[in-house]
Write an enzyme that holds these catalytic residues in place. Sequence first.
Site, PDB file in Angstrom:
ATOM      1  CB  CYS A 177     -84.746 -27.681  -3.110  1.00  0.00           C
ATOM      2  SG  CYS A 177     -83.921 -29.271  -3.205  1.00  0.00           S
ATOM      3  CB  CYS A 189     -85.579 -28.707   0.458  1.00  0.00           C
ATOM      4  SG  CYS A 189     -83.818 -28.312   0.466  1.00  0.00           S
ATOM      5  CG  HIS A 200     -80.197 -26.956  -0.893  1.00  0.00           C
ATOM      6  ND1 HIS A 200     -81.137 -27.646  -1.622  1.00  0.00           N
ATOM      7  CD2 HIS A 200     -79.442 -26.286  -1.784  1.00  0.00           C
ATOM      8  CE1 HIS A 200     -80.955 -27.400  -2.914  1.00  0.00           C
ATOM      9  NE2 HIS A 200     -79.929 -26.561  -3.038  1.00  0.00           N
ATOM     10  N   GLY A 219     -76.127 -35.819 -16.106  1.00  0.00           N
ATOM     11  CA  GLY A 219     -77.550 -36.124 -16.002  1.00  0.00           C
ATOM     12  C   GLY A 219     -78.175 -35.748 -14.677  1.00  0.00           C
ATOM     13  CG  HIS A 223     -79.416 -37.002  -5.406  1.00  0.00           C
ATOM     14  ND1 HIS A 223     -79.450 -35.702  -5.862  1.00  0.00           N
ATOM     15  CD2 HIS A 223     -79.540 -37.783  -6.504  1.00  0.00           C
ATOM     16  CE1 HIS A 223     -79.594 -35.697  -7.169  1.00  0.00           C
ATOM     17  NE2 HIS A 223     -79.646 -36.952  -7.596  1.00  0.00           N
ATOM     18  CG  HIS A 278     -78.568 -42.150  -7.942  1.00  0.00           C
ATOM     19  ND1 HIS A 278     -79.842 -42.158  -8.477  1.00  0.00           N
ATOM     20  CD2 HIS A 278     -78.060 -40.918  -8.211  1.00  0.00           C
ATOM     21  CE1 HIS A 278     -80.091 -40.986  -9.057  1.00  0.00           C
ATOM     22  NE2 HIS A 278     -79.023 -40.214  -8.906  1.00  0.00           N
TER      23      HIS A 278
HETATM   24  P1  AMP Z   1     -80.300 -37.183 -10.685  1.00  0.00           P
HETATM   25  O1  AMP Z   1     -80.882 -37.314 -12.075  1.00  0.00           O
HETATM   26  O2  AMP Z   1     -78.979 -37.844 -10.493  1.00  0.00           O
HETATM   27  O3  AMP Z   1     -80.318 -35.740 -10.226  1.00  0.00           O
HETATM   28  O4  AMP Z   1     -81.283 -37.984  -9.738  1.00  0.00           O
HETATM   29  C1  AMP Z   1     -82.522 -37.501  -9.349  1.00  0.00           C
HETATM   30  C2  AMP Z   1     -83.382 -38.685  -9.041  1.00  0.00           C
HETATM   31  O5  AMP Z   1     -84.499 -38.269  -8.310  1.00  0.00           O
HETATM   32  C3  AMP Z   1     -83.915 -39.423 -10.292  1.00  0.00           C
HETATM   33  O6  AMP Z   1     -83.439 -40.764 -10.293  1.00  0.00           O
HETATM   34  C4  AMP Z   1     -85.431 -39.339 -10.109  1.00  0.00           C
HETATM   35  O7  AMP Z   1     -86.089 -40.508 -10.533  1.00  0.00           O
HETATM   36  C5  AMP Z   1     -85.562 -39.102  -8.621  1.00  0.00           C
HETATM   37  N1  AMP Z   1     -86.784 -38.439  -8.211  1.00  0.00           N
HETATM   38  C6  AMP Z   1     -87.370 -37.364  -8.789  1.00  0.00           C
HETATM   39  N2  AMP Z   1     -88.476 -37.012  -8.102  1.00  0.00           N
HETATM   40  C7  AMP Z   1     -88.583 -37.890  -7.071  1.00  0.00           C
HETATM   41  C8  AMP Z   1     -89.519 -38.060  -6.006  1.00  0.00           C
HETATM   42  N3  AMP Z   1     -90.578 -37.237  -5.868  1.00  0.00           N
HETATM   43  N4  AMP Z   1     -89.334 -39.072  -5.131  1.00  0.00           N
HETATM   44  C9  AMP Z   1     -88.277 -39.904  -5.281  1.00  0.00           C
HETATM   45  N5  AMP Z   1     -87.348 -39.793  -6.250  1.00  0.00           N
HETATM   46  C10 AMP Z   1     -87.501 -38.801  -7.145  1.00  0.00           C
END
Ligand code: AMP
Length: 117
Positions: free
Chosen positions: A7, A10, A49, A96, A103, A105
């Site tokens: 993941c 993770c 996780h 999305g 997580h 936002h």
């Molecule tokens: P979601 O689309 O709600 O699952 O959010 C996943 C988020 O993770 C997106 O906003 C991505 O821009 C962010 N993301 C993906 N890879 C990374 C990373 N390596 N570091 C920080 N954020 C990331």
Amino acid sequence: MTEPTPCLFCRIIAGEIPATLVYIDEEVVAFRDVNPQAPVHVLVVPREHVRSVADITPEQSPLWARLLHVAQKVAQDEGLDPDGWRLVSNVGPNAGQTVDHLHLHVLGGRSMSWPPG
Ligand code: AMP
């Protein structure tokens, strides 16, 4: 036999992939989104996780409360009060969700429209 794909979040939590951390404790980590959608865009993530909000069990209520308090602290530390900020957690493909590790936002620093697209 191929190993399951580790993941992404993770791996960030384990320090295997770099991220800009803004908060860390024994249960929760917060780091800046790599593709920010607002001047402030921070992801608040449990170390444990859990796939999404849909998978939080009643026994995990303390962890859920902890995530909300960290989101609140991040918003305060980032100076998002009193203008306001948005808390979002996408669940599944229609919403999305792209990373299958729960997580939140924390978005702020600009005005936002409603409803989301
Ligand atoms: P979601 O689309 O709600 O699952 O959010 C996943 C988020 O993770 C997106 O906003 C991505 O821009 C962010 N993301 C993906 N890879 C990374 C990373 N390596 N570091 C920080 N954020 C990331």
